[in-house]
Design a protein around this motif. Structure first.
Motif, mmCIF file in Angstrom:
data_model
loop_
_atom_site.group_PDB
_atom_site.id
_atom_site.type_symbol
_atom_site.label_atom_id
_atom_site.label_comp_id
_atom_site.label_asym_id
_atom_site.label_seq_id
_atom_site.Cartn_x
_atom_site.Cartn_y
_atom_site.Cartn_z
ATOM 1 N N PRO A 37 0.834 -1.200 0.000
ATOM 2 C CA PRO A 37 0.000 0.000 0.000
ATOM 3 C C PRO A 37 0.876 1.260 0.000
ATOM 4 O O PRO A 37 1.891 1.320 0.693
ATOM 5 N N TYR A 38 0.460 2.243 -0.757
ATOM 6 C CA TYR A 38 1.217 3.494 -0.829
ATOM 7 C C TYR A 38 1.432 4.100 0.553
ATOM 8 O O TYR A 38 2.518 4.614 0.857
ATOM 9 N N LYS A 39 0.421 4.005 1.413
ATOM 10 C CA LYS A 39 0.523 4.615 2.742
ATOM 11 C C LYS A 39 1.589 3.947 3.614
ATOM 12 O O LYS A 39 2.021 4.516 4.612
ATOM 13 N N GLU A 40 2.028 2.751 3.231
ATOM 14 C CA GLU A 40 3.056 2.028 3.985
ATOM 15 C C GLU A 40 4.461 2.262 3.431
ATOM 16 O O GLU A 40 5.441 1.762 3.979
ATOM 17 N N GLU A 41 4.564 3.027 2.357
ATOM 18 C CA GLU A 41 5.848 3.128 1.642
ATOM 19 C C GLU A 41 6.985 3.684 2.497
ATOM 20 O O GLU A 41 8.082 3.113 2.534
ATOM 21 N N ILE A 42 6.760 4.779 3.182
ATOM 22 C CA ILE A 42 7.836 5.421 3.950
ATOM 23 C C ILE A 42 8.380 4.478 5.019
ATOM 24 O O ILE A 42 9.589 4.283 5.154
ATOM 25 N N GLY A 43 7.485 3.864 5.782
ATOM 26 C CA GLY A 43 7.917 2.937 6.817
ATOM 27 C C GLY A 43 8.630 1.729 6.245
ATOM 28 O O GLY A 43 9.626 1.249 6.807
ATOM 29 N N PHE A 44 8.132 1.229 5.111
ATOM 30 C CA PHE A 44 8.747 0.067 4.462
ATOM 31 C C PHE A 44 10.167 0.399 4.016
ATOM 32 O O PHE A 44 11.105 -0.397 4.218
ATOM 33 N N LEU A 45 10.370 1.568 3.430
ATOM 34 C CA LEU A 45 11.701 1.959 2.962
ATOM 35 C C LEU A 45 12.668 2.181 4.124
ATOM 36 O O LEU A 45 13.866 1.903 4.014
ATOM 37 N N GLU A 46 12.151 2.662 5.250
ATOM 38 C CA GLU A 46 13.003 2.803 6.440
ATOM 39 C C GLU A 46 13.460 1.438 6.939
ATOM 40 O O GLU A 46 14.634 1.244 7.283
ATOM 41 N N LEU A 47 12.547 0.479 6.963
ATOM 42 C CA LEU A 47 12.908 -0.886 7.357
ATOM 43 C C LEU A 47 13.910 -1.481 6.380
ATOM 44 O O LEU A 47 14.859 -2.169 6.783
ATOM 45 N N ALA A 48 13.721 -1.210 5.096
ATOM 46 C CA ALA A 48 14.639 -1.726 4.081
ATOM 47 C C ALA A 48 16.045 -1.177 4.290
ATOM 48 O O ALA A 48 17.035 -1.916 4.238
ATOM 49 N N GLN A 49 16.137 0.114 4.559
ATOM 50 C CA GLN A 49 17.454 0.717 4.778
ATOM 51 C C GLN A 49 18.131 0.123 6.007
ATOM 52 O O GLN A 49 19.342 -0.085 6.019
ATOM 53 N N ASN A 50 17.347 -0.191 7.022
ATOM 54 C CA ASN A 50 17.900 -0.809 8.230
ATOM 55 C C ASN A 50 18.452 -2.203 7.975
ATOM 56 O O ASN A 50 19.264 -2.709 8.767
ATOM 57 N N THR A 51 17.997 -2.838 6.892
ATOM 58 C CA THR A 51 18.508 -4.162 6.533
ATOM 59 C C THR A 51 19.457 -4.079 5.334
ATOM 60 O O THR A 51 19.741 -5.075 4.681
#
Length: 238
Positions: free
Chosen positions: A163-177
């Motif tokens: 979902p578009y509304k989850e994008e920012i949080g998802f990308l932050e998690l991705a950067q952490n990994t």
């Protein structure tokens, strides 16, 4: 879409035993993701009917296309869909969660792809089979990304639709990994509707980011040229 089998240009997908039927998200992701010309191995996490794995079998010469499915009936149906395709010798489905898979398998994949569960607090009235397919309780985004890093090749690519509304949080998690976006496409249902989904492609190293927005329909069943160009190799009517 219908519970009946769905005929694509080069394969058919049965879906009567799957909680989550074939939908726009999965087909879009399988059509949108960049597939290198020379690719050896692909992993589809939460394959459902097997649609994305089948699309990637059509789009590539990858010798290994593995899939994971935790729900028993969906697993059985994916296996049958794979066996009935012209690429049966390259497709294999594991009846396992991502967590189980990464704890037991040492293989690395050039491309890891997933149309993951993402409804955190809705559809609680759904039956258990459908709930597993829809809720992040079985596989959170954090668990998904951490699992992906364990099976992704050094120069590999990972792709998701969320979902578009989850994008920012998802990308932050991705950067952490230590996964970094290389391409993001955001789509809306029609030109006047709000952004609905984000298609996200990640790399193991920082990369120049390419971004775009598009819409699916001008009006009901009158599809945009961009959408048609993405899925024309799959849908019979396009």
């Amino acid at each position: 879409m219908s519970h009946k089998g769905f005929q694509f240009k080069e394969f058919k997908v049965e879906q009567d035993r799957c909680a989550m039927k074939i939908g726009t998200d999965g087909v879009l992701l399988g059509a949108w993701v960049d597939v290198p010309e020379h690719i050896n191995s692909i992993l589809d996490i939460g394959t459902g009917t097997g649609i994305i794995a089948l699309q990637l079998a059509q789009r590539s010469d990858a010798e290994v296309i593995d899939a994971l499915e935790i729900e028993p009936q969906a697993f059985e149906q994916a296996v049958e869909n794979f066996e009935n395709s012209q690429w049966a010798d390259r497709l294999y489905c594991y009846h396992a969660s991502l967590q189980e898979f990464v704890s037991e398998i040492d293989d690395k994949y050039d491309l890891v792809i997933s149309n993951p569960p993402y409804f955190n607090d809705t559809f609680k009235e759904l039956d258990k089979q459908r709930a597993i397919a829809r809720h992040t309780e079985e596989l959170t985004f954090k668990e998904l990304l951490e699992g992906v890093t364990k099976v992704l090749a050094t120069d590999g690519t990972a792709a998701f639709i969320i979902p578009y509304k989850e994008e920012i949080g998802f990308l932050e998690l991705a950067q952490n990994t230590n996964l970094f976006p290389s391409k993001i496409s955001r789509y809306r249902g029609n030109i006047n509707s709000e952004l609905k989904r984000s298609l996200i492609q990640l790399k193991t190293k920082p990369h120049t980011l390419v971004q775009e927005e598009f819409f699916l329909e001008h009006s009901r069943h009158e599809y945009s040229d961009h959408y048609k160009s993405l899925v024309k190799d799959f849908y019979l009517k396009l």
